[in-house]
Motif scaffolding. Structure first.
Motif, mmCIF file in Angstrom:
data_model
loop_
_atom_site.group_PDB
_atom_site.id
_atom_site.type_symbol
_atom_site.label_atom_id
_atom_site.label_comp_id
_atom_site.label_asym_id
_atom_site.label_seq_id
_atom_site.Cartn_x
_atom_site.Cartn_y
_atom_site.Cartn_z
ATOM 1 N N TYR A 64 0.820 -1.206 0.000
ATOM 2 C CA TYR A 64 0.000 0.000 0.000
ATOM 3 C C TYR A 64 0.860 1.264 0.000
ATOM 4 O O TYR A 64 0.458 2.278 -0.573
ATOM 5 N N ILE A 67 2.146 1.552 -3.672
ATOM 6 C CA ILE A 67 1.040 2.009 -4.528
ATOM 7 C C ILE A 67 0.758 3.493 -4.287
ATOM 8 O O ILE A 67 0.559 4.258 -5.236
ATOM 9 N N ASP A 71 0.968 6.335 -7.114
ATOM 10 C CA ASP A 71 -0.164 7.234 -7.361
ATOM 11 C C ASP A 71 0.251 8.693 -7.214
ATOM 12 O O ASP A 71 -0.133 9.538 -8.024
ATOM 13 N N ASP A 102 -2.671 -5.114 -7.953
ATOM 14 C CA ASP A 102 -2.877 -3.693 -7.651
ATOM 15 C C ASP A 102 -1.655 -2.835 -7.941
ATOM 16 O O ASP A 102 -1.776 -1.713 -8.437
ATOM 17 N N MET A 103 -0.467 -3.359 -7.644
ATOM 18 C CA MET A 103 0.742 -2.568 -7.871
ATOM 19 C C MET A 103 0.994 -2.367 -9.362
ATOM 20 O O MET A 103 1.325 -1.263 -9.807
ATOM 21 N N GLN A 105 -1.253 -2.448 -11.684
ATOM 22 C CA GLN A 105 -2.315 -1.555 -12.158
ATOM 23 C C GLN A 105 -1.995 -0.102 -11.826
ATOM 24 O O GLN A 105 -2.259 0.791 -12.628
ATOM 25 N N ALA A 106 -1.409 0.149 -10.642
ATOM 26 C CA ALA A 106 -1.018 1.516 -10.277
ATOM 27 C C ALA A 106 0.026 2.055 -11.252
ATOM 28 O O ALA A 106 -0.040 3.222 -11.664
ATOM 29 N N ASN A 109 -1.698 2.882 -14.503
ATOM 30 C CA ASN A 109 -2.454 4.133 -14.346
ATOM 31 C C ASN A 109 -1.529 5.340 -14.396
ATOM 32 O O ASN A 109 -1.869 6.363 -15.003
ATOM 33 N N ALA A 110 -0.363 5.247 -13.760
ATOM 34 C CA ALA A 110 0.593 6.358 -13.799
ATOM 35 C C ALA A 110 1.074 6.607 -15.231
ATOM 36 O O ALA A 110 1.177 7.757 -15.673
#
Length: 170
Positions: A64, A67, A71, A102-103, A105-106, A109-110
């Motif tokens: 977290y 991530i 973000d 999740d990582m 995907q982060a 997204n970046a």
């Protein structure tokens, strides 16, 4: 004055002092942006650095925090305007995962926000499908290691990812 670090955050200790107490991040930053003092010049000596500390002095950390730092690279001041994004993020870390975690995907997204993500493949070679997350991200530039003969190093992680994405790119 004269410091290459112009901003950052310590996600481990939740403060504005991202001092590296493991030294791995400092080493990697020197390769990227060393100014040439002492004869050591990085590949981008005029670069300014934003440091997001996500690992503790033992090199351990939480997904977290990683991530959250990824973000933040897209929107450092958190105002929803991505025009102040970090140009390039470099992550020399990784763990178990795949392109859909999740990582990863982060990271994707970046990259979608305009950040270039350069991520270590890892040190779990020589078997196939050993690249860790977030190096598994589809839009990351994942980098393996070479030996003195410019061949892939025995310890360097290799692709493809478990979902068949060809990695590393470099």
């Amino acid at each position: 004055q004269g410091c290459k670090v112009v901003g950052g955050y310590d996600f481990v200790n939740d403060d504005n002092d991202p001092m590296d107490d493991n030294w791995h991040g400092t080493h990697v930053a020197g390769i990227a942006a060393g100014s040439g003092e002492g004869g050591l010049k990085g590949v981008a000596p005029d670069a300014e650095l934003y440091v997001y500390k996500v690992l503790d002095k033992y090199g351990a950390g939480w997904s977290y925090d990683i991530i959250a730092a990824i973000d933040r690279s897209s929107d450092p001041n958190g105002d929803g305007d991505f025009s102040d994004k970090i140009d390039i993020i470099s992550l020399s870390l990784g763990g178990a995962g795949n392109p859909d975690d999740d990582m990863s995907q982060a990271v994707d997204n970046a990259v979608n926000a305009g950040v270039v993500a350069v991520i270590a493949a890892g040190n779990s070679g020589p078997s196939a499908s050993t690249i860790g997350s977030p190096g598994t991200a589809r839009k990351a530039i994942t980098v393996g290691a070479t030996d003195k003969s410019d061949k892939i190093a025995g310890f360097s992680s290799r692709g493809p990812t478990i979902n068949g994405v060809l990695k590393p790119e470099i």
